[in-house]
Design an enzyme around this catalytic site. Structure first.
Site, PDB file in Angstrom:
ATOM      1  N   ASP A 168      -6.276   3.014  -0.429  1.00  0.00           N
ATOM      2  CA  ASP A 168      -5.007   2.361  -0.766  1.00  0.00           C
ATOM      3  C   ASP A 168      -4.867   0.982  -0.149  1.00  0.00           C
ATOM      4  O   ASP A 168      -4.221   0.103  -0.714  1.00  0.00           O
ATOM      5  CB  ASP A 168      -3.830   3.246  -0.355  1.00  0.00           C
ATOM      6  N   SER A 170      -1.872  15.499   4.413  1.00  0.00           N
ATOM      7  CA  SER A 170      -1.427  14.191   3.947  1.00  0.00           C
ATOM      8  C   SER A 170      -1.284  14.295   2.427  1.00  0.00           C
ATOM      9  O   SER A 170      -2.258  14.603   1.730  1.00  0.00           O
ATOM     10  CB  SER A 170      -2.449  13.107   4.313  1.00  0.00           C
ATOM     11  N   ASP A 204       3.614   7.991   7.459  1.00  0.00           N
ATOM     12  CA  ASP A 204       3.040   6.663   7.657  1.00  0.00           C
ATOM     13  C   ASP A 204       4.070   5.544   7.534  1.00  0.00           C
ATOM     14  O   ASP A 204       4.184   4.687   8.422  1.00  0.00           O
ATOM     15  CB  ASP A 204       1.899   6.427   6.661  1.00  0.00           C
ATOM     16  N   ARG A 221      -0.724   2.459  -7.346  1.00  0.00           N
ATOM     17  CA  ARG A 221      -0.640   1.456  -6.287  1.00  0.00           C
ATOM     18  C   ARG A 221      -0.427   0.018  -6.778  1.00  0.00           C
ATOM     19  O   ARG A 221       0.408  -0.696  -6.232  1.00  0.00           O
ATOM     20  CB  ARG A 221      -1.872   1.536  -5.378  1.00  0.00           C
TER      21      ARG A 221
END
Length: 399
Positions: free
Chosen positions: A123, A172, A14, A94
């Site tokens: 996210d 992922s 990504d 995060r």
């Protein structure tokens, strides 16, 4: 003026794709920031990849100690499990990563903030809210903004010569010190059992034929030692991750409710988190009254929900932190865990602040509990229930 964007960069699919989109479609100079929260990645390799992609400057920030002290330890104190399952590994990291990006953004005087989150995941919420709380700069999210799917990203990466590792092609992955999240591929069918090659931390084959034990020592809610050895946070978590993972403990597979309304199938590896939260919760039962435990479970659920939902900086979370911190004063002691072929259970606990009294609880002759007092208590305790039942029976007889 040259446009300058800053991106939290993992070196994965990504964020690598995002670098090229920012350069090609926004004509931007790109600055990348890798924040080490215990991913176990080769930071030199990530920096080299950033350079190969043509970024103007790359920063690597070691935030592991901060992650443990200010994020993981508070989550242990809160017994934080979203929907009773997920230890919030990604959710906790995060806001910390976003804060570090903001620090570099101010230093570099960038014109835009960017991230590699999709419009389907959680996210984006965590990054956007933290970034907006600390800056008025525009946020660019090419994966979300262009509605990109994983197949399109892989094609784009191949076209631009972006190297993607084999695991990332199948799943992922997001990983840090507190847990490893695995999504996509065959896991998108919730009836498919995860293949063994999806797991790295937790053994699924050739498990020990004898039980493995862990003894975890806590001081005011914080784990400070394991198996008789005092350890600082990061080393302690790494030690338990390895020992519990080798015993087959720490795989979580469940259907999760995302912030954006999607139900998703999530698979996690969380050996240390599984052990530490179970042990901490058990110790609280010994040192707190039943009223404290009942109320704190409500607080803990709300704390986990706010963290999962990207509301780390919401005033309510700070309010909850105040209660949780006060509740940890007596949470000192040692908990013994037994692990065997993937199972885990607490088999012992001790504390100088224990509310358990052998003299009261024992059925032996040394008991100090006067059983005769219970008769009146039971009568008063059930009085309204028994009267209600009698009245109900009278009504049913009349009809």
């Amino acid at each position: 003026m040259t446009q300058k964007g800053i991106l939290a960069f993992s070196g994965g699919l990504d964020t690598s794709v995002v670098v090229k989109y920012l350069q090609d479609e926004h004509d931007m100079d790109v600055i990348t920031v890798t924040v080490d929260v215990g991913q176990g990645d080769d930071n030199k390799k990530i920096a080299a990849k950033a350079k190969k992609l043509g970024v103007k400057k790359h920063y690597n920030i070691d935030a592991r100690k901060e992650f443990v002290k200010d994020y993981i330890f508070p989550s242990i104190k809160a017994n934080a499990l979203y929907q009773k399952k997920y230890c919030l590994a990604t959710a906790l990291a995060r806001p910390l990563i976003a804060e570090k990006v903001l620090q570099i953004a101010k230093k570099e005087k960038v014109t835009s903030l960017a991230h590699g989150c999709s419009g389907k995941g959680n996210d984006q919420v965590r990054f956007d809210i933290t970034l907006r709380s600390g800056s008025n700069l525009p946020i660019i999210a090419p994966i979300r903004d262009k509605n990109l799917d994983r197949v399109t990203e892989l094609r784009f990466a191949k076209k631009h010569g972006i190297e993607i590792d084999t695991v990332a092609k199948k799943f992922s992955i997001d990983q840090n010190l507190w847990g490893r999240a695995i999504e996509g591929g065959v896991l998108e069918d919730p009836y498919n059992e995860p293949p063994d090659d999806a797991f790295i931390w937790v053994k699924t084959k050739n498990l020990p034929d004898k039980p493995t034990y862990l003894e975890i020592k806590f001081e005011k809610g914080i784990p400070v030692g394991v198996d008789g050895k005092t350890m600082e946070g990061q080393k302690l978590i790494e030690y338990i991750n390895k020992k519990a993972g080798d015993a087959g403990v720490g795989i979580v597979d469940h259907i999760e409710d995302r912030v954006v309304g999607i139900k998703s199938r999530e698979v996690y590896e969380t050996p240390a988190a599984t052990c530490l939260i179970e042990a901490h919760s058990d110790l609280e039962k010994m040192v707190h009254t039943k009223h404290e435990n009942k109320f704190k479970s409500i607080i803990d659920d709300e704390w986990a929900y706010l963290t999962y939902s990207g509301l780390w900086q919401d005033p309510l979370k700070s309010d909850l932190d105040g209660f949780i911190e006060a509740s940890q004063k007596p949470v000192t002691g040692t908990v013994k865990i037994k692990m065997y072929k993937g199972s885990l259970r607490v088999v012992g606990r001790k504390s100088k602040n224990s509310l358990y009294s052998h003299e009261i609880a024992t059925y032996g002759t040394e008991s100090t509990f006067d059983q005769r007092l219970a008769k009146g208590f039971v009568e008063l305790w059930g009085m309204q229930s028994t009267e209600a039942n009698k009245l109900q029976k009278k009504r049913s007889t009349k009809t």
